[in-house]
Design a protein around this motif. Structure first.
Motif, PDB file in Angstrom:
ATOM      1  N   PRO A  44       0.832  -1.193   0.000  1.00 30.69           N
ATOM      2  CA  PRO A  44       0.000   0.000   0.000  1.00 30.69           C
ATOM      3  C   PRO A  44       0.864   1.240   0.000  1.00 30.69           C
ATOM      4  O   PRO A  44       1.879   1.297   0.686  1.00 30.69           O
ATOM      5  CB  PRO A  44      -0.785  -0.118   1.314  1.00 30.69           C
ATOM      6  CG  PRO A  44       0.030  -1.036   2.158  1.00 30.69           C
ATOM      7  CD  PRO A  44       0.764  -1.953   1.223  1.00 30.69           C
ATOM      8  N   SER A  79      -6.459  -1.683  -5.458  1.00 30.69           N
ATOM      9  CA  SER A  79      -7.357  -0.805  -4.701  1.00 30.69           C
ATOM     10  C   SER A  79      -8.781  -0.980  -5.178  1.00 30.69           C
ATOM     11  O   SER A  79      -9.721  -1.052  -4.386  1.00 30.69           O
ATOM     12  CB  SER A  79      -6.940   0.658  -4.875  1.00 30.69           C
ATOM     13  OG  SER A  79      -5.664   0.865  -4.324  1.00 30.69           O
ATOM     14  N   HIS A 115      -6.693   1.019   1.694  1.00 30.69           N
ATOM     15  CA  HIS A 115      -7.035   0.985   0.271  1.00 30.69           C
ATOM     16  C   HIS A 115      -8.424   1.567   0.044  1.00 30.69           C
ATOM     17  O   HIS A 115      -8.629   2.385  -0.862  1.00 30.69           O
ATOM     18  CB  HIS A 115      -6.987  -0.460  -0.256  1.00 30.69           C
ATOM     19  CG  HIS A 115      -5.607  -0.878  -0.690  1.00 30.69           C
ATOM     20  ND1 HIS A 115      -5.032  -0.430  -1.846  1.00 30.69           N
ATOM     21  CD2 HIS A 115      -4.703  -1.694  -0.101  1.00 30.69           C
ATOM     22  CE1 HIS A 115      -3.808  -0.958  -1.962  1.00 30.69           C
ATOM     23  NE2 HIS A 115      -3.590  -1.726  -0.913  1.00 30.69           N
ATOM     24  N   LYS A 174      -8.401   5.215   0.513  1.00 28.24           N
ATOM     25  CA  LYS A 174      -7.716   5.896  -0.586  1.00 28.24           C
ATOM     26  C   LYS A 174      -8.672   6.041  -1.771  1.00 28.24           C
ATOM     27  O   LYS A 174      -8.749   7.093  -2.407  1.00 28.24           O
ATOM     28  CB  LYS A 174      -6.476   5.079  -0.979  1.00 28.24           C
ATOM     29  CG  LYS A 174      -5.450   5.829  -1.771  1.00 28.24           C
ATOM     30  CD  LYS A 174      -4.165   5.014  -1.917  1.00 28.24           C
ATOM     31  CE  LYS A 174      -4.357   3.824  -2.842  1.00 28.24           C
ATOM     32  NZ  LYS A 174      -3.104   3.111  -3.132  1.00 28.24           N
ATOM     33  N   VAL A 175      -9.423   4.962  -2.047  1.00 29.89           N
ATOM     34  CA  VAL A 175     -10.405   5.011  -3.131  1.00 29.89           C
ATOM     35  C   VAL A 175     -11.434   6.101  -2.836  1.00 29.89           C
ATOM     36  O   VAL A 175     -11.772   6.920  -3.695  1.00 29.89           O
ATOM     37  CB  VAL A 175     -11.101   3.641  -3.300  1.00 29.89           C
ATOM     38  CG1 VAL A 175     -12.270   3.746  -4.275  1.00 29.89           C
ATOM     39  CG2 VAL A 175     -10.091   2.599  -3.778  1.00 29.89           C
TER      40      VAL A 175
END
Lengths: 350, 165
Positions: free
Chosen positions: A87, B120, B151, B154-155
């Motif tokens: 990540p 992601s 993830h 972040k999306v």
């Protein structure tokens, strides 16, 4: 309809609201995770209830999440790419703890008498939720509120941690040193004449060769209770060289930080060691002290808002560590008090 | 060590305990797990604990474990229901007007989604549409639950840059 977010464009250019947006998105993603924990739900309710701004921003993010549900019709080529990648770093490195950084900085006025307690409960909770980072390096061994754990130390000695407790270890060829950072621990020490076993707490120390004893940090002082063998308790008296007190099986001793060890007392071993058997034993304490004792095993805070402090009978009894809320209810009932719980965090008796 | 008496008693009654828990929980796998938990508990007991009737004690502990488990299950369901209601999952009806406005937003969101790394997108999809818990996703993609969370976040951050105000 989506609300514009007016606080994003405040004329004074403050950025508090960015933090609220980050927190709100964190919460949406956790609420949608399907593995939300009890503690997180409680923390969320505290956060959600804390201010109008929190609720407004959360509503925006919640609706956004709902709209994202409509992306489902779109086929995605990503299904064919199973390979995980590391990540990439993002700005919120510790997701569920990020909004604990400035818990006191929540905008808005203090609304009620309870506001202070809410903030305090919020702080306590975040300290518990965060397992590292907030309070410096993580301790070597620690327990959360309501949890007990036994750990075998490198030399084979055992340490049993009571609720909300933490220790650090320093082992070398000259000594086996443990620092009690918070809470309470029982030590079952294997004999090793070459390496004394030392437990440091608040500047003082309890030293044993082969024995069993409990050290507890309580109201700013340290209590050492010995169930087997002998323990030498040392603590400095106002910068003087440390004074020592030998404590034998069945005895207890107490010292304040920076103060010498007090006189040896007869220990109430049954009560002091009850937690090792999953019990809280209370023997003739005031209601307030008894509640403080139960409070150690609960997240949040117990508040006693009682009319006549001196009117209450002394409390005695054995309670199940796994059923502390029921114990609080029982105590309240026998003292003619009612119990109110707020967000599962604050318990009020009145 | 005096606690070995309890451990001995446990060995004597182990089959009975499993049977007892199976009946309570209607699952023999679960009963075996809890029996194992019981064993660990009595192994960890203070050897100062005085137990007069080992059998009664073991069954009471087993009964408590079963009760705690059932209570925990019920509580988990309640937590999920509360989380869903906070997210407004039942009440979010889409009006035609919203659908009309959202069509353009949707197009932007799809484009923005395509910018993101495949992993992601995959994680986001599993969380948003496939009904998996973040823990389950973590197991499937071989990342930590925290990484899965990041993830998805972040999306969300990325898509939020193109959403309607």
């Amino acid at each position: 309809m989506q609300n514009a977010d007016p606080e994003n464009h405040r004329p004074d250019g403050t950025t508090d609201d960015d933090e609220v947006v980050i927190a709100a998105r964190d919460w949406v993603v956790r609420l949608a995770s399907k593995d939300l924990t009890e503690r997180e739900l409680q923390a969320f309710k505290v956060w959600h209830g804390a201010s109008e701004a929190h609720r407004r921003v959360f509503e925006t993010e919640r609706r956004f999440w709902q709209r994202l549900g409509r992306l489902v019709a779109e086929p995605d080529t990503a299904e064919t790419v199973p390979e995980a990648e590391p990540p990439s770093p993002t700005r919120h490195i510790r997701p569920m703890r990020g909004h604990g950084r400035r818990p006191g900085a929540a905008p808005g006025r203090r609304r009620k008498i309870l506001a202070g307690s809410l903030v305090a409960a919020c702080l306590a909770l975040l300290v518990m939720v965060g397992d590292d980072g907030l309070l410096g390096p993580a301790p070597d061994h620690a327990t959360d509120v309501g949890v007990q754990r036994s750990v075998r130390l490198p030399d084979g000695s055992m340490v049993h941690l009571n609720t909300d407790s933490a220790i650090d270890l320093t082992y070398n060829d000259r000594e086996r040193a443990v620092t009690l950072l918070r809470g309470e621990a029982q030590f079952d020490v294997l004999p090793d004449s070459a390496r004394p076993f030392r437990v440091a707490a608040e500047g003082g120390m309890a030293e044993a060769v082969g024995t069993r004893f409990i050290v507890r940090l309580e109201d700013g002082s340290v209590r050492v209770t010995v169930s087997e063998g002998k323990v030498l308790v040392s603590s400095p008296a106002d910068g003087d060289p440390p004074r020592s007190q030998l404590v034998e099986a069945g005895q207890a001793n107490r010292y304040a930080p920076g103060g010498p060890p007090g006189p040896v007392e007869v220990a109430d071993l049954a009560s002091v060691t009850a937690w090792r058997r999953g019990k809280i034993r209370i023997d003739g304490l005031t209601l307030e002290r008894a509640l403080t004792e139960l409070d150690r095993y609960l997240p949040g805070t117990i508040l006693l808002i009682a009319a006549s402090e001196d009117g209450f009978d002394a409390v005695s009894g054995a309670f199940d560590i796994d059923h502390v809320p029921a114990a609080v209810d029982g105590l309240a009932a026998t003292h003619g008090l009612s119990v109110t719980r707020i967000a599962g965090l604050i318990t009020i008796l009145r | 060590m005096s606690d070995s008496r309890l451990v001995q008693a446990f060995r004597d009654y182990e089959a009975e305990l499993i049977q007892f828990l199976s009946a309570r929980l209607r699952s023999s796998t679960l009963a075996q797990d809890l029996t194992q938990e019981l064993y660990l508990k009595i192994r960890a007991l203070d050897d100062g604990a005085v137990v007069r009737n080992s059998r009664a004690y073991l069954f009471r502990m087993a009964s408590n474990l079963a009760l705690d488990h059932l209570r925990g299950e019920r509580r988990r369901a309640e937590i999920l229901a509360e989380a869903r209601s906070f997210l407004g999952e039942e009440t979010d009806m889409i009006t035609p007007e919203q659908a009309l406005i959202a069509r353009e937003e949707l197009a932007r969101l799809r484009l923005a989604l395509a910018d993101l790394p495949p992993i992601s997108r995959r994680i986001f999809r599993m969380s948003r549409f496939d009904g998996l818990t973040q823990r389950e996703i973590a197991e499937r993609v071989g990342l930590s639950p925290t990484a899965v969370f990041k993830h998805i976040r972040k999306v969300m951050d990325h898509l939020a840059t193109v959403r309607d105000p």
